[in-house]
Design an enzyme around this catalytic site. Structure first.
Site, short mmCIF file in Angstrom:
data_model
loop_
_atom_site.label_atom_id
_atom_site.label_comp_id
_atom_site.label_asym_id
_atom_site.label_seq_id
_atom_site.Cartn_x
_atom_site.Cartn_y
_atom_site.Cartn_z
N GLN A 9 0.72 -1.14 -0.06
CA GLN A 9 -0.07 0.08 0.07
C GLN A 9 0.84 1.52 0.17
OE1 GLN A 9 -2.32 -0.55 3.62
NE2 GLN A 9 -0.39 -1.12 4.68
N HIS A 35 -9.26 3.89 19.27
CA HIS A 35 -8.44 2.81 19.77
C HIS A 35 -9.13 2.40 21.22
CE1 HIS A 35 -5.33 4.31 16.88
NE2 HIS A 35 -5.34 2.82 16.47
N GLU A 69 -0.04 0.85 13.63
CA GLU A 69 0.16 2.27 14.16
C GLU A 69 0.66 2.01 15.72
OE1 GLU A 69 -3.00 1.56 13.18
OE2 GLU A 69 -3.97 3.48 12.92
N ASP A 107 0.29 -12.25 7.82
CA ASP A 107 -0.93 -12.27 7.42
C ASP A 107 -1.46 -12.77 8.61
OD1 ASP A 107 -3.54 -13.71 6.30
OD2 ASP A 107 -3.13 -11.81 5.14
N ASP A 109 -7.81 -4.67 14.28
CA ASP A 109 -7.37 -3.46 13.99
C ASP A 109 -6.94 -3.35 12.60
OD1 ASP A 109 -7.23 -0.60 13.90
OD2 ASP A 109 -5.38 -0.72 15.21
#
Length: 428
Positions: free
Chosen positions: A97, A127, A164, A219, A242
């Site tokens: 990406q 979150h 993140e 994955d 998430d």
């Protein structure tokens, strides 16, 4: 801790090597039974500074800008979000990406493939909403089943995605006798790297240093499939997804399917295991209904590949794999919408397993016991880094109190998200 790398041959059209852009760092995908020679922290710390990130004066993505200083994101057909870009911090393209970090009116903002993932102003809303209801639900269920003992739960929690690091940050707020182990399975190592360097407020080095944290590059679907092989004696207590939205060109569509949820359900400890996922938009935007006849997406015969909301099919898929599944929502300003989550568990649909009727005082008492709130939380100057900024008992009640139009949509929606009938969120 060493990250686990495993065979991803089951994932179509992905190479066996994961490259971080032009970086010299290459992580070889190997058998799940073998640990590589470098710890998770070293993946980030030993990489040359800024190996994949270049600073640019403007946002370059052709799909996300109308002018060089404006970012445009299509929420639904006919509804666009235009945000001024004040500064561009980072831009790179990983194997999976495009990754950007920019400064907007929401503060620092992470964009993946031109879509807002989280922002400095409201990432804590997302979150905290994703993590804490599930953890308190798990603790509550465990205590109900083990009422004769005061043994701490010592939870093992898996995060699917979470690059993140903010989801891990929220989990690591808990004492070690509550959350004992956090395993984060992130497909794109470049997201972790960029976030650690440019978004340290999301968790950064503090998360990476915590001895309870383990990073897995791979994955999440394959990890769940292989989990019994490399963790034969360990069940999971909580699984938190998430991940990116289920868009047609995105890497995460399989993680929203009935097949994945059935696999995950088998790995959760019973009683008390809890699964939670983000589930996309949950708002009555213009395209959700006809102003003339109030026909919802669920009522229509429209066979378009992309849909403005897929909450219903995700909820139905989870309900098919678990005894109890509940949707809840919260407003995320930077997303331009209320946002949906679905939490699922095994057990009867009673006061002990249904989070919608957990009293606010019970939520606050549990948070206070976990040292996540203070009696003087109203005084911002006295708040510590462990104090929650958003989630508490009253917020919990608000999140599970769905508005009537959304309840009507969920009641009418009968489709189930599965691999043979995937549904894709509208992506402009």
């Amino acid at each position: 801790h060493s990250p686990i790398f495993f065979d991803m041959d089951t994932v179509p059209e992905r190479s066996d090597d994961l490259y971080l852009g032009s970086s010299a760092l290459v992580m070889k995908v190997i058998s799940s039974s073998v640990s590589p020679s470098f710890p998770a922290k070293e993946i980030m710390e030993e990489t040359p500074e800024s190996p994949v990130v270049a600073k640019h004066p403007e946002c370059r993505s052709d799909n996300t800008t109308t002018t060089k200083n404006v970012f445009k994101e299509v929420i639904v057909p006919g509804l666009n979000y235009e945000i001024e870009i004040k500064q561009q911090y980072a831009e790179t393209k990983s194997e999976f990406q495009d990754i950007q970090v920019v400064e907007t009116c929401f503060g620092k903002t992470l964009l993946l493939d031109g879509l807002t993932q989280s922002t400095q102003m409201d990432e804590f809303i997302y979150h905290e909403s994703l993590v804490h209801p599930a953890i308190l639900q798990c603790v509550s269920l465990r205590r109900h089943e083990q009422s004769a003992t005061t043994k701490p739960p010592e939870l093992t929690v898996m995060i699917g995605g979470g690059g993140e690091l903010a989801t891990a940050r929220e989990l690591l707020r808990y004492p070690a006798d509550i959350v004992k182990r956090v395993i984060m399975v992130e497909l794109d190592a470049a997201v972790v790297q960029v976030s650690q360097q440019y978004l340290p407020e999301w968790g950064g080095a503090e998360v990476m240093r915590d001895p309870r944290f383990e990073l897995v590059i791979g994955d999440a679907f394959a990890y769940i499939q292989n989990y019994p092989q490399h963790e034969p004696k360990s069940l999971l207590d909580v699984i938190i997804m998430d991940i990116s939205d289920p868009v047609e060109a995105g890497p995460g569509i399989a993680l929203y399917t009935q097949e994945f949820y059935e696999l995950a359900a088998q790995l959760l400890r019973r009683p008390g295991g809890v699964f939670v996922t983000q589930a996309g938009m949950a708002e009555a935007a213009p395209s959700f209904s006809s102003p003339n006849n109030n026909t919802t997406i669920a009522d229509s015969d429209d066979e378009e590949d992309e849909e403005p909301m897929v909450l219903g099919p995700i909820l139905n898929a989870l309900h098919s794999a678990f005894d109890v599944a509940q949707a809840y929502t919260i407003n995320i300003p930077s997303f331009g919408s209320d946002w949906a989550f679905v939490m699922a568990s095994h057990g009867s649909n009673s006061s002990d397993s249904n989070p919608t009727i957990m009293p606010p005082d019970t939520v606050d008492d549990l948070l206070r016991e976990m040292q996540l709130v203070r009696d003087d939380d109203d005084d911002e100057e006295k708040e510590s880094n462990k104090t929650l900024r958003h989630y508490d008992g009253l917020t919990h009640c608000r999140m599970f109190a769905l508005p009537k139009p959304l309840r009507r949509y969920l009641k009418a929606e009968k489709r189930i998200m599965n691999k043979d009938n995937p549904l894709f969120l509208y992506n402009g």
